[in-house]
Design an enzyme around this catalytic site. Structure first.
Site, PDB file in Angstrom:
ATOM      1  N   ASP A  36      30.512   3.260  -3.391  1.00  0.00           N
ATOM      2  CA  ASP A  36      29.513   4.279  -3.711  1.00  0.00           C
ATOM      3  C   ASP A  36      28.257   4.090  -2.869  1.00  0.00           C
ATOM      4  OD1 ASP A  36      31.195   5.187  -5.672  1.00  0.00           O
ATOM      5  OD2 ASP A  36      30.136   4.200  -7.321  1.00  0.00           O
ATOM      6  N   LYS A  58      29.200   8.351  -4.104  1.00  0.00           N
ATOM      7  CA  LYS A  58      28.952   8.747  -5.485  1.00  0.00           C
ATOM      8  C   LYS A  58      27.606   8.224  -5.974  1.00  0.00           C
ATOM      9  CE  LYS A  58      31.410   8.496  -9.939  1.00  0.00           C
ATOM     10  NZ  LYS A  58      30.640   7.503 -10.671  1.00  0.00           N
ATOM     11  N   GLY A  89      28.093   0.476  -7.841  1.00  0.00           N
ATOM     12  CA  GLY A  89      26.762  -0.020  -8.147  1.00  0.00           C
ATOM     13  C   GLY A  89      26.658  -0.412  -9.620  1.00  0.00           C
ATOM     14  N   GLY A  90      25.891  -1.472  -9.905  1.00  0.00           N
ATOM     15  CA  GLY A  90      25.718  -1.897 -11.297  1.00  0.00           C
ATOM     16  C   GLY A  90      26.984  -2.499 -11.865  1.00  0.00           C
ATOM     17  N   MET A 173      19.956   7.090 -14.538  1.00  0.00           N
ATOM     18  CA  MET A 173      20.209   8.387 -13.881  1.00  0.00           C
ATOM     19  C   MET A 173      19.318   9.479 -14.485  1.00  0.00           C
ATOM     20  SD  MET A 173      24.383   8.072 -13.640  1.00  0.00           S
ATOM     21  CE  MET A 173      24.551   7.475 -15.332  1.00  0.00           C
TER      22      MET A 173
END
Length: 501
Positions: A36, A58, A89-90, A173
């Site tokens: 991503d 993404k 990510g994360g 987000m």
């Protein structure tokens, strides 16, 4: 063909130091990596060159490749017998849609593993000096996604969140929905003066924080042009940022340094810069490759005819000793030979093999090496200088001009690495340790104005190559990694001071 396997790996927030050991281990063995946009540059540089890279782009609200197609990519590559890494990510299971990606794999009986990652919901506030829980401020943490599934009419239940009382709310987000979050919480009964923060690009060199209250946070975020990726934190713990901030306080906190050294030789410089708080971008511009020939073998067989062995780089030391080992020559055969090194790194490479260096110049360059040797050599001494392939280095020419019996032996050559071009920011610093690294950097970065590049160089020869391309050049006081690190720190502090004023 046997089925492959899929690993869903959480890459953490951005800082490569927060990537897990297991994640790195698996990534280094991947055949295919599907990643991503939120994966940090430092982690992307860990992907092996042999692996196929598939950018699915993404991030919140912007999917280059639809989720259903990502699922199909994972299945297709696994059915082809590949080791497939899905790099996210994360953490893959915290609003990362990892569960959706597993469903198709399970239907097709594809083996998989999950490697959890450090979530931005905790790490980004920590890097901003905000503890998400604190006994005096908040007894619990609640993580909410502000981004809903496309077509869904479901909304955040702000009344339930407000009813939780003095807790910490973290919205992921949610940058684009900040106004809605602020208004929703206030309309649900939250005190307008409740502390809140928006944190942009957390754990990277570009991280920023804005702390206000829930009513004024949208205007403050707009004032400072806060963008994505970012998270929103609501709760009394936000007031602690002023006391607990630390990331930007490090000597190189906020700096991004591009390291152009060969990958095998960059660890010491990277470690020093990283420990001072810099974000490191690896762009190995060159690779040194050993050169073995019949001439080298002949020279080694008569090595005891030489009084001095002279080394112009650490890599030449390593190649010599590797060659001696390969032909089973014991270093005890090198008795009565004296050893000279061009600088501290070369000296350390020799002494790490148990041999003490007899001479090192005060200035770490070929001219100073030759000058110093000329003052201590006997006229009948035989000297062997280990060099890179190409023209004889200055020390060889100088020794021969003085009438010394000086042989040179090329033991390695420099090859330029093929790298993907990176997006260089005006405030970035590029570290160069040789003229070759400058040339390799220029070959890679074809689409930039080199006048905007801040180059910190070891030695005048390196600096001269950078000046040819009109870079802004600074030169370390000495030809050592320690001195280069000091000069980078000095230049960064000057740049930071100018920016403030």
């Amino acid at each position: 063909m046997s089925k492959g396997k899929v690993w869903l790996i959480g890459a953490g927030p951005s800082d490569p130091g927060l990537f897990t050991l297991k994640g790195k281990l698996v990534l280094e063995q991947a055949d295919v990596v599907v990643y991503d946009q939120l994966v940090g540059d430092g982690i992307l540089k860990m992907i092996p060159k042999s692996a196929e890279k598939i950018d699915v782009g993404k991030k919140a609200g912007n999917h280059k490749v639809p989720q259903e197609e990502i699922n199909e990519i994972l299945l297709r590559e696994a059915l082809n017998g590949k080791k497939v890494v899905r790099l996210k990510g994360g953490d893959p299971f915290l609003f990362g849609r990892g569960g959706e990606e597993l469903e198709l794999l399970c239907e097709n009986k594809i083996p998989f593993e999950i490697v959890p990652g450090i979530t931005s919901a905790i790490s980004v506030p920590a890097y901003a000096g905000i503890p998400v829980t604190h006994r005096d401020y908040s007894p619990s943490l609640h993580i909410i996604t502000a981004h809903r599934k496309r077509g869904s009419e479901e909304t955040v239940d702000y009344k339930k969140l407000v009813a939780l009382g003095d807790v910490t709310l973290v919205f992921l987000m949610g940058v684009g929905a900040l106004n809605e979050i602020s208004q929703g919480l206030i309309e649900a009964g939250m005190n307008k003066r409740t502390p809140a923060a928006i944190l942009e690009k957390g754990t990277s060199s570009a991280q920023r924080r804005v702390v206000a209250d829930i009513e004024t946070l949208p205007k403050e975020a707009e004032k400072y042009n806060i963008g994505t990726p970012g998270i929103i934190v609501v709760g009394k713990v936000c007031t602690l940022a002023e006391k607990f901030h630390w990331a930007e306080d490090r000597e190189l906190g906020g700096a991004r340094i591009v390291v152009t050294r060969p990958k095998k030789r960059s660890s010491k410089l990277m470690e020093k810069l990283y420990n001072l708080g810099a974000e490191i971008i690896e762009l190995p511009a060159i690779e040194t490759v050993s050169v073995q020939s019949d001439t080298l073998n002949e020279m080694i067989q008569k090595i005891n005819n030489f009084n001095w062995l002279v080394f112009t780089s650490a890599v030449s030391v390593e190649i010599l000793f590797d060659y001696l080992k390969s032909i089973r020559m014991d270093i005890r055969n090198l008795v009565n030979i004296k050893w000279a090194a061009v600088g501290p790194a070369t000296k350390d490479a020799i002494e790490s093999r148990g041999i003490l260096v007899d001479y090192i110049p005060e200035e770490y360059n070929g001219e100073a090496l030759a000058k110093g040797l000329i003052s201590i050599l006997n006229k009948d001494d035989n000297i062997l200088v280990f060099t890179p392939e190409g023209a004889a280095p200055p020390c060889v020419k100088a020794l021969r001009q003085e009438g010394f019996n000086c042989d040179s032996m090329a033991v390695y050559k420099t090859e330029y690495e093929e790298n993907e071009e990176i997006k260089l920011r005006v405030q970035d610093i590029v570290a160069f340790t040789s003229a070759s690294t400058v040339k390799g950097f220029v070959r890679t970065m074809k689409n930039i104005d080199f006048k905007t590049v801040t180059a910190v160089c070891i030695g005048e020869q390196t600096a001269e190559e950078a000046r040819k391309h009109e870079m802004k050049v600074a030169v370390s006081e000495k030809a050592s990694i320690e001195s280069l690190t000091e000069k980078i720190t000095e230049i960064y502090n000057i740049m930071k001071h100018r920016e403030k004023n």
